[in-house]
Design a protein around this motif. Sequence first.
Motif, mmCIF file in Angstrom:
data_model
loop_
_atom_site.group_PDB
_atom_site.id
_atom_site.type_symbol
_atom_site.label_atom_id
_atom_site.label_comp_id
_atom_site.label_asym_id
_atom_site.label_seq_id
_atom_site.Cartn_x
_atom_site.Cartn_y
_atom_site.Cartn_z
ATOM 1 N N ALA A 11 35.331 31.792 15.428
ATOM 2 C CA ALA A 11 36.211 32.329 14.402
ATOM 3 C C ALA A 11 37.670 32.353 14.849
ATOM 4 O O ALA A 11 37.970 32.516 16.038
ATOM 5 C CB ALA A 11 35.777 33.742 14.021
ATOM 6 N N ALA A 12 38.550 32.210 13.888
ATOM 7 C CA ALA A 12 39.972 32.394 14.147
ATOM 8 C C ALA A 12 40.191 33.853 14.544
ATOM 9 O O ALA A 12 39.378 34.730 14.229
ATOM 10 C CB ALA A 12 40.765 32.045 12.890
ATOM 11 N N ALA A 13 41.287 34.124 15.224
ATOM 12 C CA ALA A 13 41.582 35.477 15.693
ATOM 13 C C ALA A 13 41.491 36.486 14.551
ATOM 14 O O ALA A 13 42.100 36.292 13.491
ATOM 15 C CB ALA A 13 42.975 35.512 16.327
ATOM 16 N N PRO A 68 39.477 26.024 7.004
ATOM 17 C CA PRO A 68 40.241 25.959 8.269
ATOM 18 C C PRO A 68 40.795 27.304 8.735
ATOM 19 O O PRO A 68 40.918 27.528 9.937
ATOM 20 C CB PRO A 68 41.377 24.989 7.963
ATOM 21 N N ASP A 69 41.104 28.207 7.817
ATOM 22 C CA ASP A 69 41.681 29.489 8.225
ATOM 23 C C ASP A 69 40.655 30.431 8.853
ATOM 24 O O ASP A 69 41.023 31.457 9.413
ATOM 25 C CB ASP A 69 42.377 30.164 7.049
ATOM 26 N N LEU A 70 39.368 30.083 8.790
ATOM 27 C CA LEU A 70 38.327 30.925 9.381
ATOM 28 C C LEU A 70 37.958 30.525 10.807
ATOM 29 O O LEU A 70 37.294 31.292 11.502
ATOM 30 C CB LEU A 70 37.052 30.882 8.531
ATOM 31 N N ILE A 71 38.361 29.335 11.252
ATOM 32 C CA ILE A 71 37.889 28.833 12.549
ATOM 33 C C ILE A 71 39.026 28.435 13.480
ATOM 34 O O ILE A 71 40.112 28.071 13.032
ATOM 35 C CB ILE A 71 36.914 27.644 12.369
ATOM 36 N N ARG A 72 38.726 28.501 14.783
ATOM 37 C CA ARG A 72 39.697 28.101 15.816
ATOM 38 C C ARG A 72 39.618 26.619 16.143
ATOM 39 O O ARG A 72 40.557 26.057 16.698
ATOM 40 C CB ARG A 72 39.433 28.862 17.117
#
Length: 85
Positions: A11-13, A68-72
Amino acid sequence: MTVALMWEARAAAGRAADLLAWVREREIVPEPPRRETFTAPGDRVLVITWWEAAPDDAGLPELPEPPPDLIRRPVHRWRFAQVES
């Protein structure tokens, strides 16, 4: 033969709960005989599905790439074939 498909995303931060919710909302069609979801340190989400299929069956459905905004980083995917123990 039993084939396990593994889908893992980081997950993104600050978005681990959102990624987990997104995964839980995704349907796989057709539904696998077995599906399990896990979390791990580092804001990781793992989904394993089990199928009765040939190891090279390209038609097995998988979870898509999350927004894309959910993952690193891009999702990691692995395919395993069961062997006798």
